[in-house]
Write a protein that holds these residues in place. Sequence first.
Motif, short mmCIF file in Angstrom:
data_model
loop_
_atom_site.label_atom_id
_atom_site.label_comp_id
_atom_site.label_asym_id
_atom_site.label_seq_id
_atom_site.Cartn_x
_atom_site.Cartn_y
_atom_site.Cartn_z
N ARG A 287 0.84 -1.19 0.00
CA ARG A 287 0.00 0.00 0.00
C ARG A 287 0.88 1.25 0.00
NH1 ARG A 287 -5.51 -0.29 1.27
NH2 ARG A 287 -6.19 -2.41 1.62
N THR A 302 -5.11 4.78 -2.96
CA THR A 302 -5.11 3.63 -2.04
C THR A 302 -4.90 4.11 -0.61
OG1 THR A 302 -4.23 2.26 -3.79
CG2 THR A 302 -4.03 1.42 -1.55
N SER B 38 -7.80 -0.89 -12.69
CA SER B 38 -7.45 0.43 -12.18
C SER B 38 -7.65 1.47 -13.28
CB SER B 38 -6.00 0.46 -11.70
OG SER B 38 -5.73 1.75 -11.20
N GLU B 45 -6.31 3.21 -7.53
CA GLU B 45 -6.56 2.09 -6.63
C GLU B 45 -6.81 0.83 -7.45
OE1 GLU B 45 -9.08 1.33 -2.55
OE2 GLU B 45 -9.83 2.77 -3.98
#
Lengths: 488, 283
Positions: A287, A302, B38, B45
């Motif tokens: 991440r 994210t 994505s 994300e």
Amino acid sequence: MDAQEKMLNELIKKQQADELKAKDRYEIPAQDMPAQDGIKRRSNMNEVALGYTETQARLEAMRCLQCKNAPCVEGCPVRIRIRDFVVAIAEGNNEEAISIIKHNSLLPAVCGRVCPQEVQCQEYCTVGKKFKDPEKSVSIGRLERYVADLAKEGDEVPGVALPTGKKVAIIGSGPGGIVVAADVRRAGHEVTIFEAFHKPGGVMVYGIPEFRLPKSIVQEEIDVLKKMGVELICNFIVGRTRTIEQLMTEDGFDAVYVGVGAGLPKFMNIEGEHLVGVYSANEYLTRANLMKAYQFGKGADTPIAVSKNVAVLGGGNVAMDSARMAVRLGAENVYLVYRRSEKEMPARVEEVHHAKEEGVQFCTLQNPKRILGDDQGNVVGMECLKYELGEPDDSGRRRPVAIEGSEFEIDVDTVIVAIGNGANPLIQQTTPGLEFNKWGNIVVDENCKTSLQGVYAGGDIVLGAATVILAMGQGRIAAAAINQYLHG
Amino acid sequence: MSFKILSKKQLSENVFQLDVEAPLVARSRKAGQFVIVSVDEDAGERIPLTIAGADPQKGSIRLIFQRVGKATAQMADLHEADALGYIAGPLGQPTHIQKFGSVVCVGGGIGNAPLLPIATALKEADNQIISILGARNQELLILEDEFKKISDELIVVTDDGSYGRKALVTEPLKEICSRDSKPDCAITIGPAVMMKFCCETTKGFNVPTQVSLNTIMVDGTGMCGGCRVEVGGQTKFVCVDGPEFDGHQVNFEQMMKRMSAYKALEQKALEKYRDHKCKIGLK
Ligand SMILES: Cc1cc2nc3c(=O)[nH]c(=O)nc-3n(C[C@H](O)[C@H](O)[C@H](O)COP(=O)(O)OP(=O)(O)OC[C@H]3O[C@@H](n4cnc5c(N)ncnc54)[C@H](O)[C@@H]3O)c2cc1C
Ligand code: SF4
Ligand code: FES
């Protein structure tokens, strides 16, 4: 002229007159690595170690005794001619130094930064032995990095032999895959790398953080491959998008290298591991690094936990990286919880130093018993046990034993589990006939050949979670074997 | 590879359907599998979406998604001929398709989309298909016509009674399970709470029930463990061990908590995106 330069000039004079004695060499102070300030770097992602200056590099290289038997080479997994390249730096001949290194290692800018030198070349170094302190050894890794960084700019593209008409598929773009691609392409074969993620580089981009290994260094290596004519296909999961069998029987690949890494995070199997706020190190680092969660809301989509108190479980490089990442993401307290003592930590010493400088709190001889949550399912604390060291176990390290009744609680909102990786089962599930051992690692012979004709493997999927240099070393062996297989 | 959008359709206020170029996925995907999508190659994300259908000849796959956060809002703003950043897959274990006899397929909201290819494959394997489709209201009901074509019996329910029966899906499910010839198995896909209550319903009748889980994911290949759920007391990774599991074994309570981990952060990101759109004059 500063004192260092003065010293260097005098040494150079002696060197030229052939009067530089061992005694003079011992007197040269071991050169420290310039680094970003410990407080400042807590809030940026930039590389921490800044690299030697020219003067420092030459001074450090002059500390080398030029041992006849060069024991340091013994400690290098790919047997770089260390003495020769260090001597070249001492003589101011940086270009020769890099070409000596490149003969054995294709990724010196990476290895100079991430190899555990203190248990490889530098452990064997005569200078360290003389001072009875491995940290006083010649800083071989830093010198490797120094010449690699100098060379980067003018990096030329290696020549490629005439097309052979043979096709090689490389699965995974970690260090092993990169090296195989280069060596096999040089022999004139067509090479395609298949990568599951949207960016190439393997652990070097999704795991190891920017502050330790800038992504641009890995990207440069990838760019060289592309210039050599290697094709790179991302978002392609071998086993799912196409199987190894399909690649070989339908898509015309003559040989395959499997370098898919370890990549199956282990958990502790304790109560509370499903709570919100418990991460595997892989998830936390992916991440943060690959998905750039530190820029969440500022370009990156994210998210990652906004933490105040973080516990990282483990004592290896992965644990250090997670802890130092948590610091940079703004945590006030980061605890590194490890059940043995600091001496047993498998992390590189430099990372341990850096983590401490950045304020990571080391809680050794402790281990969690369970993770505590509130009724929303969020982590609110961790119950730990104190440990002591008992008899040595199979690995030779003293076995940690829990002290009964020593339970205590710490206040944390995030827990990062960094206790290692098992083998990802995807290739095993989708490749009948490929032999695996009981831990799920691919079985290979001394040429990195698997049980299937034309299929080779190396790196973490063979060795279990290991190191960049070992993956690279196996890559070279596999590439040589593939070239020979396609030639014959 | 370009991942070009070949066609776009709005199915309800917040639900969109895209046919996207992804020839390799179209060729190898099976019912029940998903992809990671994505919008932006660099910092977007990674969104897991079940493959709602595929055309191997055209080399395209169908994705149906709900606009919930910033990433899906951004995807909903794309048009025909635009391209997605990337698509990776197919991922996950395909649905186990065989002749069971009669199968109840329960879909809720956007869950109808992943359910359709599975129900279709089950129909092709000679099963009798009883479909129950639920939505909050008529406007949110999707894919009714498609289900009509493959179902031997179709029941539609809405929460507010604006269309079909006014009921929750569990009501007709219970009736079907109480019939003399009870169904041989059930499959349910929809919001976690709905799946949870469906499983509680079928458990009483001993009707084996599959669920398809849509936990938070990152890589989708088993590398991060972010998607983990407890099934039968053991930790499973939805992306590689699933997405389908024996619903009677799934710890839904825990899963629902994990799924809301980033709600607050995501809300903020979405507001910011909307704000930005207003400022630059987009609708
Ligand atoms: C956080 C962290 C810190 C580390 N620090 C150090 C360090 O300081 N020094 C050191 O020497 N080592 C370190 N290591 C270990 C080192 O990174 C690994 O040993 C090394 O990267 C292994 O290389 P590899 O070639 O096996 O491939 P990996 O780097 O593991 O890459 C494998 C690639 O294959 C891809 N892949 C997987 N499955 C598939 C599939 N089915 N199809 C297509 N692609 C697939 C993956 O996405 C990945 O990109 C660290 C590891 C981690 C996680
Ligand atoms: S062991 Fe140390 S001193 Fe001897 S050649 Fe190697 S680097 Fe130089
Ligand atoms: S999404 Fe990462 S392991 Fe499943």
